[in-house]
Design a protein around this motif. Structure first.
Motif, PDB file in Angstrom:
ATOM      1  N   GLN A   1       1.222  -3.802   3.497  1.00  0.00           N
ATOM      2  CA  GLN A   1       2.497  -3.853   4.183  1.00  0.00           C
ATOM      3  C   GLN A   1       3.572  -3.487   2.910  1.00  0.00           C
ATOM      4  O   GLN A   1       4.473  -2.613   2.945  1.00  0.00           O
ATOM      5  CB  GLN A   1       2.980  -5.133   4.860  1.00  0.00           C
ATOM      6  CG  GLN A   1       2.222  -5.227   6.111  1.00  0.00           C
ATOM      7  CD  GLN A   1       2.670  -6.622   6.827  1.00  0.00           C
ATOM      8  OE1 GLN A   1       3.524  -7.475   6.321  1.00  0.00           O
ATOM      9  NE2 GLN A   1       2.034  -6.643   7.949  1.00  0.00           N
ATOM     10  N   TYR A   2       3.356  -4.317   1.652  1.00  0.00           N
ATOM     11  CA  TYR A   2       4.332  -4.114   0.557  1.00  0.00           C
ATOM     12  C   TYR A   2       4.192  -2.437  -0.032  1.00  0.00           C
ATOM     13  O   TYR A   2       5.261  -1.973  -0.377  1.00  0.00           O
ATOM     14  CB  TYR A   2       3.817  -5.169  -0.503  1.00  0.00           C
ATOM     15  CG  TYR A   2       4.514  -6.565  -0.108  1.00  0.00           C
ATOM     16  CD1 TYR A   2       5.765  -6.685   0.667  1.00  0.00           C
ATOM     17  CD2 TYR A   2       3.951  -7.719  -0.499  1.00  0.00           C
ATOM     18  CE1 TYR A   2       6.139  -8.008   1.293  1.00  0.00           C
ATOM     19  CE2 TYR A   2       4.374  -8.784  -0.348  1.00  0.00           C
ATOM     20  CZ  TYR A   2       5.390  -9.039   0.557  1.00  0.00           C
ATOM     21  OH  TYR A   2       5.920 -10.358   0.928  1.00  0.00           O
ATOM     22  N   PHE A  28       5.740  -0.160   2.318  1.00  0.00           N
ATOM     23  CA  PHE A  28       7.145  -0.209   2.055  1.00  0.00           C
ATOM     24  C   PHE A  28       7.891   0.172   0.926  1.00  0.00           C
ATOM     25  O   PHE A  28       8.749   1.180   0.787  1.00  0.00           O
ATOM     26  CB  PHE A  28       7.663  -1.701   2.427  1.00  0.00           C
ATOM     27  CG  PHE A  28       9.245  -1.871   2.216  1.00  0.00           C
ATOM     28  CD1 PHE A  28       9.884  -1.609   3.086  1.00  0.00           C
ATOM     29  CD2 PHE A  28       9.583  -2.737   1.006  1.00  0.00           C
ATOM     30  CE1 PHE A  28      11.714  -1.954   2.816  1.00  0.00           C
ATOM     31  CE2 PHE A  28      11.010  -2.810   0.733  1.00  0.00           C
ATOM     32  CZ  PHE A  28      11.974  -2.370   1.714  1.00  0.00           C
TER      33      PHE A  28
END
Length: 309
Positions: free
Chosen positions: A16-17, A20
């Motif tokens: 997810q990081y 993002f």
């Protein structure tokens, strides 16, 4: 099976990081690009230094790549030019050889023309020419030095007549046939020509040595000195050779006897002029005594008897 529209990375925080951060970098890059584009549009001089720096870095690379590319592109043309150059060189070599052959022929013709022109002028100046003929051969390896002339007594050639060329005296007629004659050359050991030196008139004798050279001996003075370059001409003594015909030139300094080289070289002479002897000997053979003229007969007159009445 079709992939699901939901692209969420699941429950992995690391994924997810990363996802993002990708969006963040994309948006930031877009904003920076937009800002730079706007700045370059409204103020072009702002990035001049940056462009020059990039140009300094990329110019050597682009130059090397361009040279390599042009080298590869020029290979077919260079190969074609090489073969074309070889053909051109071969054609030029052949042209040079042909030109040299023509030049040598022109020089030979010019040399022959000059000699023939001199011979014609000599024939015009000579008061008693017999004939002009070709020297067909000459001996150069034996001790006797003869030449063959393609003219004989049918053309007026007789024994004892002098033979000369444009440069000087060649020799004299030794034997004469119908259409051929033998010439005794100046370099023959039996050739003796009375000569004189041009600068002071010193009388001398020019004799052949049998090796192509002439030996000159003084006959008037003792210890006469001959200098290099002294020119000897016929003196007219002896009655065979007319005077003032060039004979030879002294080669080296000497006393009483000197080495000389004849002006006329039979091995390089094509045509020669036959002259009458300077003082021909009177003919004694075959001459009938002159018959005396008949004397008129005078008859005495007859006596006339007188008649007396």
């Amino acid at each position: 099976m079709a992939s699901p529209r939901n692209r969420r990375p699941g429950f992995s925080r690391r994924a997810q990081y990363g996802f993002f951060l990708g969006y963040v970098f994309a948006v930031a890059g877009s904003l920076v690009a937009a800002a730079l584009l706007a700045l370059s549009t409204f103020d072009p001089s702002t990035f001049a230094a940056l462009r020059l720096a990039l140009a300094e870095v990329t110019t050597p690379i682009s130059t090397g790549v361009g040279v390599i590319g042009r080298g590869f592109i020029s290979i077919p043309g260079a190969i074609g030019d090489h073969f074309a150059l070889q053909q051109r060189n071969a054609a030029l070599r052949k042209q040079i050889e042909d030109s040299n052959a023509l030049l040598m022929r022109a020089r030979a013709l010019s040399y022959d023309n000059r000699r023939l022109r001199k011979l014609l002028q000599l024939r015009d100046r000579t008061n008693d020419p017999v004939t002009t003929a070709r020297l067909v051969s000459s001996t150069a390896s034996s001790t006797r030095r003869f030449a063959v002339l393609n003219a004989g007594f049918r053309q007026g050639v007789a024994t004892g007549q002098p033979v000369r060329g444009p440069e000087g005296l060649v020799g004299r007629i030794l034997e004469a046939g119908p259409n051929t004659a033998r010439v005794l050359l100046l370099s023959d050991p039996e050739s003796i020509v009375p000569v004189r030196r041009t600068r002071d008139g010193l009388p001398a004798i020019a004799m052949g040595r049998g090796d192509g050279w002439i030996e000159v001996r003084s006959v008037a003075l003792l210890n006469a000195t001959f200098l290099p370059g002294d020119v000897l001409i016929t003196s007219g003594t002896g009655g065979i050779y007319p005077p003032n015909i060039p004979v030879a030139r002294i080669i080296r300094r000497s006393t009483d006897t000197a080495l000389a080289r004849s002006f006329a070289q039979p091995d390089t002479l094509d045509f020669a002029l036959v002259q009458r002897a300077f003082m021909p000997m009177p003919r004694t053979e075959g001459m009938a005594p002159e018959a005396s003229a008949p004397q008129p007969t005078i008859t005495p007159p007859a006596k006339v008897q007188e008649k007396r009445p």
